[in-house]
Structures are given as C-alpha cells and as structure tokens.
Design a protein around this motif. Structure first.
Motif, PDB file in Angstrom:
ATOM      1  N   PRO A 159       0.922  -1.707   0.216  1.00  0.00           N
ATOM      2  CA  PRO A 159      -0.045  -0.115  -0.432  1.00  0.00           C
ATOM      3  C   PRO A 159       0.996   1.097  -0.104  1.00  0.00           C
ATOM      4  CG  PRO A 159      -0.726  -1.585   1.301  1.00  0.00           C
ATOM      5  CD  PRO A 159       0.816  -2.043   1.279  1.00  0.00           C
ATOM      6  N   GLY A 160       0.182   1.754  -0.934  1.00  0.00           N
ATOM      7  CA  GLY A 160       1.288   3.350  -0.572  1.00  0.00           C
ATOM      8  C   GLY A 160       2.311   3.653  -2.022  1.00  0.00           C
ATOM      9  N   ALA A 161       2.672   2.296  -2.474  1.00  0.00           N
ATOM     10  CA  ALA A 161       3.988   1.774  -3.241  1.00  0.00           C
ATOM     11  C   ALA A 161       3.555   2.815  -4.345  1.00  0.00           C
ATOM     12  CB  ALA A 161       4.069   1.075  -3.364  1.00  0.00           C
ATOM     13  N   PHE A 162       2.566   2.862  -5.371  1.00  0.00           N
ATOM     14  CA  PHE A 162       2.147   3.567  -5.997  1.00  0.00           C
ATOM     15  C   PHE A 162       0.773   4.379  -5.779  1.00  0.00           C
ATOM     16  CE2 PHE A 162       4.608  -0.403  -6.847  1.00  0.00           C
ATOM     17  CZ  PHE A 162       4.958   0.831  -8.618  1.00  0.00           C
ATOM     18  N   LEU A 163       0.456   5.002  -6.933  1.00  0.00           N
ATOM     19  CA  LEU A 163      -0.257   6.243  -6.261  1.00  0.00           C
ATOM     20  C   LEU A 163      -2.319   5.408  -6.432  1.00  0.00           C
ATOM     21  CD1 LEU A 163       0.613   9.280  -7.461  1.00  0.00           C
ATOM     22  CD2 LEU A 163       0.269   8.231  -4.898  1.00  0.00           C
ATOM     23  N   GLY A 164      -2.229   3.332  -6.677  1.00  0.00           N
ATOM     24  CA  GLY A 164      -3.070   3.053  -6.429  1.00  0.00           C
ATOM     25  C   GLY A 164      -3.093   2.124  -8.685  1.00  0.00           C
ATOM     26  N   THR A 165      -3.824   0.749  -8.524  1.00  0.00           N
ATOM     27  CA  THR A 165      -3.548   0.298  -9.736  1.00  0.00           C
ATOM     28  C   THR A 165      -3.530   1.141 -10.900  1.00  0.00           C
ATOM     29  OG1 THR A 165      -5.579  -0.421  -9.822  1.00  0.00           O
ATOM     30  CG2 THR A 165      -4.012  -1.519  -8.804  1.00  0.00           C
ATOM     31  N   ASP A 166      -3.854   1.896 -11.766  1.00  0.00           N
ATOM     32  CA  ASP A 166      -3.653   2.457 -12.844  1.00  0.00           C
ATOM     33  C   ASP A 166      -2.119   2.656 -13.032  1.00  0.00           C
ATOM     34  OD1 ASP A 166      -6.526   2.054 -13.123  1.00  0.00           O
ATOM     35  OD2 ASP A 166      -7.008   4.401 -12.902  1.00  0.00           O
ATOM     36  N   GLU A 167      -1.579   3.987 -12.212  1.00  0.00           N
ATOM     37  CA  GLU A 167      -0.550   4.626 -12.022  1.00  0.00           C
ATOM     38  C   GLU A 167       0.575   2.676 -11.504  1.00  0.00           C
ATOM     39  OE1 GLU A 167       2.528   7.323  -9.674  1.00  0.00           O
ATOM     40  OE2 GLU A 167       2.595   5.600  -7.748  1.00  0.00           O
ATOM     41  N   ALA A 168       0.176   1.365 -10.852  1.00  0.00           N
ATOM     42  CA  ALA A 168       1.351   0.608 -10.902  1.00  0.00           C
ATOM     43  C   ALA A 168       1.039   0.199 -12.768  1.00  0.00           C
ATOM     44  CB  ALA A 168       0.421  -0.704 -10.113  1.00  0.00           C
ATOM     45  N   ARG A 169      -0.114  -0.213 -13.199  1.00  0.00           N
ATOM     46  CA  ARG A 169       0.028  -0.595 -14.524  1.00  0.00           C
ATOM     47  C   ARG A 169       1.020   0.061 -15.697  1.00  0.00           C
ATOM     48  NH1 ARG A 169      -5.877  -1.457 -13.801  1.00  0.00           N
ATOM     49  NH2 ARG A 169      -6.132   0.418 -14.719  1.00  0.00           N
ATOM     50  N   LYS A 170       0.571   1.718 -15.387  1.00  0.00           N
ATOM     51  CA  LYS A 170       1.379   2.161 -16.710  1.00  0.00           C
ATOM     52  C   LYS A 170       3.378   2.519 -15.651  1.00  0.00           C
ATOM     53  CE  LYS A 170      -2.558   5.020 -16.597  1.00  0.00           C
ATOM     54  NZ  LYS A 170      -3.196   6.994 -15.807  1.00  0.00           N
ATOM     55  N   GLU A 171       3.395   1.777 -14.885  1.00  0.00           N
ATOM     56  CA  GLU A 171       4.929   1.827 -15.009  1.00  0.00           C
ATOM     57  C   GLU A 171       5.084   0.480 -15.044  1.00  0.00           C
ATOM     58  OE1 GLU A 171       5.820   3.361 -11.590  1.00  0.00           O
ATOM     59  OE2 GLU A 171       5.208   5.730 -11.473  1.00  0.00           O
ATOM     60  N   GLY A 172       4.483   0.067 -15.278  1.00  0.00           N
ATOM     61  CA  GLY A 172       4.733  -1.438 -15.613  1.00  0.00           C
ATOM     62  C   GLY A 172       5.321  -2.324 -14.432  1.00  0.00           C
ATOM     63  N   GLY A 202     -17.055 -12.326  -2.406  1.00  0.00           N
ATOM     64  CA  GLY A 202     -18.145 -11.326  -1.542  1.00  0.00           C
ATOM     65  C   GLY A 202     -17.031 -10.514  -1.137  1.00  0.00           C
ATOM     66  N   TYR A 203     -16.753 -10.190  -1.363  1.00  0.00           N
ATOM     67  CA  TYR A 203     -15.652  -8.393  -1.080  1.00  0.00           C
ATOM     68  C   TYR A 203     -15.832  -7.556  -1.999  1.00  0.00           C
ATOM     69  CZ  TYR A 203     -12.633 -11.726   1.698  1.00  0.00           C
ATOM     70  OH  TYR A 203     -12.273 -12.207   2.441  1.00  0.00           O
ATOM     71  N   VAL A 204     -15.926  -6.026  -1.158  1.00  0.00           N
ATOM     72  CA  VAL A 204     -15.903  -5.584  -2.327  1.00  0.00           C
ATOM     73  C   VAL A 204     -14.328  -4.786  -2.068  1.00  0.00           C
ATOM     74  CG1 VAL A 204     -17.324  -2.945  -2.240  1.00  0.00           C
ATOM     75  CG2 VAL A 204     -18.801  -4.645  -1.470  1.00  0.00           C
ATOM     76  N   SER A 205     -14.310  -4.401  -3.798  1.00  0.00           N
ATOM     77  CA  SER A 205     -12.478  -3.975  -4.235  1.00  0.00           C
ATOM     78  C   SER A 205     -12.917  -2.762  -3.659  1.00  0.00           C
ATOM     79  CB  SER A 205     -12.391  -4.741  -4.944  1.00  0.00           C
ATOM     80  OG  SER A 205     -11.165  -4.294  -5.386  1.00  0.00           O
ATOM     81  N   VAL A 206     -12.174  -1.703  -3.334  1.00  0.00           N
ATOM     82  CA  VAL A 206     -12.291  -0.186  -3.320  1.00  0.00           C
ATOM     83  C   VAL A 206     -10.461   0.258  -3.941  1.00  0.00           C
ATOM     84  CG1 VAL A 206     -12.489   1.882  -1.881  1.00  0.00           C
ATOM     85  CG2 VAL A 206     -13.675  -0.049  -0.816  1.00  0.00           C
ATOM     86  N   PRO A 207     -10.699   0.669  -4.749  1.00  0.00           N
ATOM     87  CA  PRO A 207      -9.105   1.337  -5.222  1.00  0.00           C
ATOM     88  C   PRO A 207      -8.437   1.962  -4.098  1.00  0.00           C
ATOM     89  CG  PRO A 207     -11.202   1.928  -6.855  1.00  0.00           C
ATOM     90  CD  PRO A 207     -11.795   1.525  -5.144  1.00  0.00           C
ATOM     91  N   GLU A 208      -7.025   2.451  -4.698  1.00  0.00           N
ATOM     92  CA  GLU A 208      -6.392   2.566  -3.796  1.00  0.00           C
ATOM     93  C   GLU A 208      -6.732   4.271  -3.384  1.00  0.00           C
ATOM     94  OE1 GLU A 208      -1.527   1.909  -2.325  1.00  0.00           O
ATOM     95  OE2 GLU A 208      -2.415   1.744  -4.377  1.00  0.00           O
ATOM     96  N   GLU A 209      -6.616   4.558  -5.157  1.00  0.00           N
ATOM     97  CA  GLU A 209      -6.836   5.749  -5.505  1.00  0.00           C
ATOM     98  C   GLU A 209      -7.903   6.892  -4.322  1.00  0.00           C
ATOM     99  OE1 GLU A 209      -5.436   4.549  -8.921  1.00  0.00           O
ATOM    100  OE2 GLU A 209      -7.111   3.727  -7.499  1.00  0.00           O
ATOM    101  N   LEU A 210      -8.825   6.021  -4.059  1.00  0.00           N
ATOM    102  CA  LEU A 210      -9.788   6.421  -3.343  1.00  0.00           C
ATOM    103  C   LEU A 210     -10.222   6.074  -2.120  1.00  0.00           C
ATOM    104  CD1 LEU A 210     -13.403   7.555  -3.235  1.00  0.00           C
ATOM    105  CD2 LEU A 210     -13.492   5.128  -3.627  1.00  0.00           C
TER     106      LEU A 210
END
Length: 162
Positions: A95-108, A126-134
């Motif tokens: 958590p916090g290594a990237f500004l979210g999964t979008d940034e992590a994907r863009k950086e490869g 049955g989990y609710v995934s909440v984006p790190e950005e939010l």
C-alpha cells in the motif's frame, strides 16, 4: 461499483463509536472468508501466498501477498482486507508504493490480467474492492480520526491502526 456507490458504502460503514471493528463483527466468519481468499489466490497464481491475519489494534483484518515470481510483471501483489463490510484493497508491491493500480499498470509493475484475477476472486468471494486512489482521498466521515492521523483518509478509517 461506481465511485459514488463506494463512497456511499464507506459512509454507511463508518460508525464513530466503533473504530477498530463493526458492532456485530464476527471474527470466526471473517477468518473463514479470509482463508478461502488465501486458498483461491494460491490456486489462481499457482504459488503459496504469505498472509497475516487478525491484526491487533487495527481496522484491517489481514493481508495476503501474492509472490512476485508468480506475477506477470514480477511485482508482488498485496491484498488488504478490512474488518468492515468485507472491504478489500489491491496494491502492487505494498500500500502506498504507487498512487493506485492505474499508476502501477502504467509503470509496468502490475499486469491487467493479474489484477483481473485478483478482482475476480474478491468479487466471487463476496468482497468489495475499493481502489487505493479512493481510499487515499480525504476522509469526510463522522469519526474523530485527527488524533490518529495528521491527514485522515478513508484508508486510515478502514485499514488503519488504533
């Protein structure tokens, strides 16, 4: 869920008198669900996943780490599970290594297929995934979090230490 729906859920789960766990928290049921998620991710990624559970003095129940060598990009995936409403967060590395999964994907660092595998497991179990950005956005709920964080966020509320 849309961001609006997720924010509504976060507000609904926010109980100022219960920072660490909800009123009707079922530790055994949470543990069983977490074990199912660990087994599912191990099967999906074909590798043992390190996990820690029943975190003390925290609203986070536990974390699962998919090892880097089991992922397409060679970066471990961390899944954090809250004690509140089966909320979960997916992160590349930590958590916090990237500004979210979008940034992590863009950086490869995170492959979309690996992310989809984790998200599918969370949804099916049955989990609710909440984006790190939010989760990293400013907390606008009713709990008094200022004594615990200079800048309270939704992550502080549902995954933080007390």
């Amino acid at each position: 869920m849309s961001e609006t729906e997720l924010l509504a859920l976060l507000h609904k789960l926010d109980a100022p008198e219960r920072l660490e766990q909800p009123l009707h928290y079922d530790r055994a049921a949470t543990g069983l669900a977490f074990s199912r998620l660990v087994r599912r991710l191990e099967a999906d990624f074909g590798a043992p996943c390190e996990s820690e559970r029943d975190t003390q003095d925290s609203s986070e129940y536990g974390r699962i780490r998919v090892p880097a060598d089991a992922t397409i990009c060679g970066t471990r995936i961390v899944v954090c599970v809250s004690k509140f409403g089966s909320l979960a967060e997916v992160c590349a590395d930590n958590p916090g290594a990237f500004l979210g999964t979008d940034e992590a994907r863009k950086e490869g660092a995170l492959d979309p297929n690996d992310l989809a595998t984790v998200e599918q497991a969370l949804t099916e179990l049955g989990y609710v995934s909440v984006p790190e950005e939010l989760l990293e956005s400013d907390y606008k709920g009713s709990s008094a979090l200022e004594p615990f964080a200079a800048r309270p966020t939704w992550w502080t509320r549902f995954f933080g230490l007390w």
